[in-house]
Design a protein around this motif. Structure first.
Motif, PDB file in Angstrom:
ATOM      1  N   PHE A  28      45.238  48.021  42.053  1.00  0.00           N
ATOM      2  CA  PHE A  28      43.987  47.675  42.742  1.00  0.00           C
ATOM      3  C   PHE A  28      43.691  46.184  42.557  1.00  0.00           C
ATOM      4  CE2 PHE A  28      39.154  48.903  42.916  1.00  0.00           C
ATOM      5  CZ  PHE A  28      39.032  48.207  44.122  1.00  0.00           C
ATOM      6  N   ALA A  29      43.844  45.690  41.323  1.00  0.00           N
ATOM      7  CA  ALA A  29      43.570  44.282  41.044  1.00  0.00           C
ATOM      8  C   ALA A  29      44.520  43.372  41.814  1.00  0.00           C
ATOM      9  CB  ALA A  29      43.680  44.015  39.540  1.00  0.00           C
ATOM     10  N   GLU A  30      45.777  43.736  41.905  1.00  0.00           N
ATOM     11  CA  GLU A  30      46.747  42.897  42.618  1.00  0.00           C
ATOM     12  C   GLU A  30      46.436  42.842  44.107  1.00  0.00           C
ATOM     13  OE1 GLU A  30      50.474  44.590  41.571  1.00  0.00           O
ATOM     14  OE2 GLU A  30      50.536  43.655  39.571  1.00  0.00           O
ATOM     15  N   ALA A  31      46.025  43.970  44.684  1.00  0.00           N
ATOM     16  CA  ALA A  31      45.658  43.975  46.104  1.00  0.00           C
ATOM     17  C   ALA A  31      44.467  43.049  46.350  1.00  0.00           C
ATOM     18  CB  ALA A  31      45.343  45.399  46.562  1.00  0.00           C
ATOM     19  N   LEU A  32      43.482  43.093  45.451  1.00  0.00           N
ATOM     20  CA  LEU A  32      42.322  42.204  45.596  1.00  0.00           C
ATOM     21  C   LEU A  32      42.714  40.743  45.408  1.00  0.00           C
ATOM     22  CD1 LEU A  32      39.570  44.200  43.650  1.00  0.00           C
ATOM     23  CD2 LEU A  32      39.726  43.886  46.122  1.00  0.00           C
ATOM     24  N   ALA A  33      43.605  40.479  44.466  1.00  0.00           N
ATOM     25  CA  ALA A  33      44.010  39.096  44.215  1.00  0.00           C
ATOM     26  C   ALA A  33      44.729  38.508  45.425  1.00  0.00           C
ATOM     27  CB  ALA A  33      44.908  39.039  42.976  1.00  0.00           C
ATOM     28  N   ARG A  34      45.575  39.302  46.082  1.00  0.00           N
ATOM     29  CA  ARG A  34      46.253  38.815  47.282  1.00  0.00           C
ATOM     30  C   ARG A  34      45.249  38.509  48.380  1.00  0.00           C
ATOM     31  NH1 ARG A  34      50.015  42.868  45.698  1.00  0.00           N
ATOM     32  NH2 ARG A  34      49.015  44.381  47.085  1.00  0.00           N
ATOM     33  N   GLN A  35      44.262  39.384  48.553  1.00  0.00           N
ATOM     34  CA  GLN A  35      43.243  39.163  49.569  1.00  0.00           C
ATOM     35  C   GLN A  35      42.406  37.923  49.241  1.00  0.00           C
ATOM     36  OE1 GLN A  35      42.532  40.347  52.427  1.00  0.00           O
ATOM     37  NE2 GLN A  35      40.490  39.511  52.759  1.00  0.00           N
TER      38      GLN A  35
END
Length: 737
Positions: free
Chosen positions: A281-288
């Motif tokens: 979840f954190a990685e998806a947010l970081a990419r966004q």
């Protein structure tokens, strides 16, 4: 042992101040003294006396301490010590110099931000998830997973420091699922239920994906300014189990679609459809975040905390020094659009001032009220907008204006006046601005200054073709709020026409219910023949009718309908009514309309005197309501008419709120909860006069001798109307009984 009070010694700690008391423990700010007189600020979490004798609870508390002592991560508040002092169990943990996320969101609302700037909200969520990911992957001494689940991820348990650090606290409900230990359904009663995951609401086994859902719920609240699930416990648990919540872009259309998809994945009802780990979840947010706001950093989160809590920091002797561009960056993060190219000379408005509906009509006799100030006020007005703070605006207006603006802004920052400022922007830009009911010369974006501190002010933003926007703001002396209005398009004319194809008539065959639409059954009062008079929105007035008129029937008429125009402070339920011999109080109104609802004005005679008394001074203005000139006849397609009632029957009439309540002043104006009604004899309202009254929700009214009943919602702009009411008409008894 008596409960220690602030400043009392507690083992090797000195309790300085009680911060909070929860359901199971109380929290103290304390100081630890080590060797050589070295001191360290800490937080003491102490079990309440009532739980100290509960062996099961003490066992859970010790288990929590054992787990927490093994957690060492930058996004988790460190536990230093746990033990017992004279029979009282405690935890000693890191002191985080800041505030819980719940306080941060509340202060942001006080500053005029309906939600946190999306990049900062995502940044907080990423750090929160990193702390959870660390805890979820901990192993015991034998290398076996501990399966730690926080179970109470909520804004109260996320701390933000003044330096921009994000810390998770209170793994007090977390417990390792050790061998032979199973979950109990009673666990569903723990925690804050509005942040429960579906499996938690059902009392089912929990895992790391439960915390993923709760973290998504917290991020939803940061982005939208409201929780996805609200209400009483049974309703919330049902909604959570069914995944019944508004999508984020329904509340905040400016949220990127990709970010909404990430959030909805985290909040999937089925754990199998969520991100499998907090790290994913954190990685998806970081990419966004890298795509939408690559310049955001932890220091900006610290600046944001200083911006929100400047008064507290200054009082503590810690002056806040914010970069000059920071407030503008907050506005950009909140969705400020680049203004369109300037096509007019610098001194001309980019958007023409809307033409008023017309000058007040009606004959005014006796003493009028003092005239109201016009929008084109002298510079001495308490509302002085600065030029739009964009490079294009500065270039057009020259360096002297820039220098003046910066000097004024710096004066505000040092608290030279008892006022605050609002940096107001909108998307689209170029919108008309009203402050406390008065229209400004400037359009968005602009800096509005000299607003009285510690006093609530109403901001209104409007643009042709867009739904009007409004917001109340209040701030401390010397602060500057960044406020952004996201304007949404009104429904196309074709869509409104389809709505109004609903039949405006119905034949009485049973008691109903009949549907009343706040859109299809509304009528516009300002363009009508109603008499009108300007009012001061800051004053309260009393309305009273004197005399009588004839509308062609056998009985004299002593009352009239009124409608009020005003800003966002005027609720829909107060925007219309009936004025008669008893005084009616009105406030928050800028224009008063008074009219006689009658379908045939040619046989009307006489005039009513409507006395408008200003409450504070007692000054009275009399509005002369002519029975012919100020009679209003509704077009056939406006309003709702129930025909073929039996004149010999007494009817009980009641309106009720529909599932989607009637709103005539947009969502912010609240439910209208009433409708204007006219009933009478004859074939229709066009051929016979009627009796006027207001039907209020859930308040039955009895009508007699009527062959028709007509209802309508008086309004000034039906384009923002939604919802409706239901009408029930039930026979009571014939007239002769």
């Amino acid at each position: 042992m008596p409960q220690p009070s602030a400043g009392l010694q507690f083992g090797k700690y000195k309790l300085l101040e009680r911060i909070a008391t929860g359901g199971m423990a109380e929290i103290y700010r304390a100081r630890m003294t080590a060797v050589a007189g070295i001191t360290k600020p800490v937080v003491i979490k102490k079990i309440l006396p009532g739980y100290a004798d509960d062996s099961a609870f003490v066992s859970m508390f010790i288990n929590e301490a054992r787990i927490a002592l093994g957690l060492s991560h930058g996004n988790i508040a460190q536990i230093f010590d746990f033990g017992e002092v004279e029979g009282e169990y405690f935890l000693a943990m890191e002191w985080v110099d800041g505030h819980p996320l719940s306080h941060v969101m509340r202060r942001a609302r006080d500053k005029g931000l309906t939600a946190l700037p999306p990049p900062l909200a995502v940044l907080v969520a990423i750090d929160m998830l990193r702390g959870l990911a660390y805890a979820h992957t901990r192993l015991d001494d034998n290398g076996r997973p501990l399966h730690i689940v926080h179970r109470d991820v909520s804004p109260q348990n996320v701390l933000l420091s003044y330096e921009g650090q994000v810390k998770l606290v209170d793994f007090g409900i977390a417990r390792a699922r050790l061998a032979g230990r199973s979950e109990t359904k009673n666990d569903a009663a723990k925690g804050k239920y509005v942040y429960f995951a579906p499996e938690q609401a059902r009392g089912q086994p929990l895992d790391a994906r439960t915390d993923v859902f709760a973290a998504g719920t917290v991020l939803y609240e940061m982005l939208c300014g409201r929780r996805p699930f609200e209400g009483a416990l049974p309703d919330v648990l049902r909604k959570i189990s069914q995944g019944d919540f508004p999508r984020p872009r329904e509340w905040t259309p400016g949220i990127p679609a990709a970010l909404e998809r990430i959030l909805l994945t985290a909040m999937a009802t089925s754990p199998e459809q969520r991100y499998p780990t907090a790290q994913a979840f954190a990685e998806a947010l970081a990419r966004q975040l890298h795509v939408t706001a690559p310049d955001v950093s932890q220091s900006e989160l610290g600046h944001f905390m200083g911006y929100l809590f400047e008064p507290e920091l200054v009082d503590a002797g810690r002056p806040v020094q914010l970069p000059r561009e920071f407030i503008a960056k907050v506005g950009r993060w909140s969705g400020v659009a680049e203004p369109p190219p300037v096509q007019t000379p610098p001194d001309s408005p980019r958007h023409p001032t809307p033409v008023p509906h017309g000058e007040p009509r009606g004959d005014v006799i006796t003493q009028p009220l003092p005239p109201q100030p016009l929008p084109t006020q002298a510079p001495s007005s308490p509302l002085q907008p600065a030029w739009p703070r964009t490079l294009r605006g500065w270039a057009l207006r020259g360096a002297p204006v820039v220098a003046a603006l910066l000097a004024m802004w710096m004066g505000l920052l040092v608290g030279g006046t008892n006022s605050f400022a609002v940096e107001l922007s909108s998307s689209p830009a170029g919108a008309t601005i009203r402050v406390d009911g008065r229209e400004l010369k400037e359009t968005t974006p602009t800096l509005v200054t000299q607003l009285q501190a510690d006093t609530e002010h109403m901001l209104e933003v409007s643009l042709p073709g867009m739904v009007p926007w409004n917001q109340r703001v209040k701030a401390e002396r010397g602060t500057t709020l960044a406020v952004h209005a996201r304007l949404t398009p009104k429904r196309p004319a074709a869509a409104r026409a389809l709505t109004r194809l609903e039949s405006p008539d119905a034949l009485y065959r049973s008691g109903g219910p009949f549907m009343l639409s706040a859109d299809a059954h509304a009528f516009r009062v300002p363009p009508s023949a109603a008499a009108r008079m300007r009012l001061d929105p800051s004053r309260t007035y009393g309305l009273r009718a004197n005399g009588h008129v004839s509308l062609g029937g056998p009985m004299p008429v002593t009352q009239a309908a009124y409608f009020l125009e005003g800003g966002a402070a005027l609720p829909a339920r107060d925007s219309f009514g009936v004025v008669g011999t008893d005084e009616v109080l009105v406030q928050n109104a800028s224009v008063l309309y008074v009219f006689l609802w009658d379908g045939r004005a040619y046989d009307n005679r006489g005039a009513l005197q409507v006395h408008v008394r200003e409450q504070a001074s007692g000054a009275i203005t009399t509005l002369l309501l002519d029975a012919r000139r100020h009679a209003v006849s509704l077009p056939p397609h406006e309003g709702f008419t129930l025909r073929e009632l039996d004149a010999s029957t007494t009817y009980r009439v009641v309106v009720r709120a529909a599932a989607d309540p009637a709103r005539t002043r947009g969502f912010s104006g609240g439910a209208v909860d009433q409708v204007l009604a006219l009933h009478g004899e004859g074939d229709s309202p066009l051929t016979a006069p009627g009796t006027l009254e207001v039907l209020e929700v859930n308040r039955p009214t009895v009508i007699r001798g009527a062959r028709w009943l007509r209802l309508a919602f008086p309004d000034d702009d039906p384009d923002d109307n939604t919802g409706g009411l239901t009408l029930e008409v039930t026979p009571v008894a014939p007239l002769h009984q």
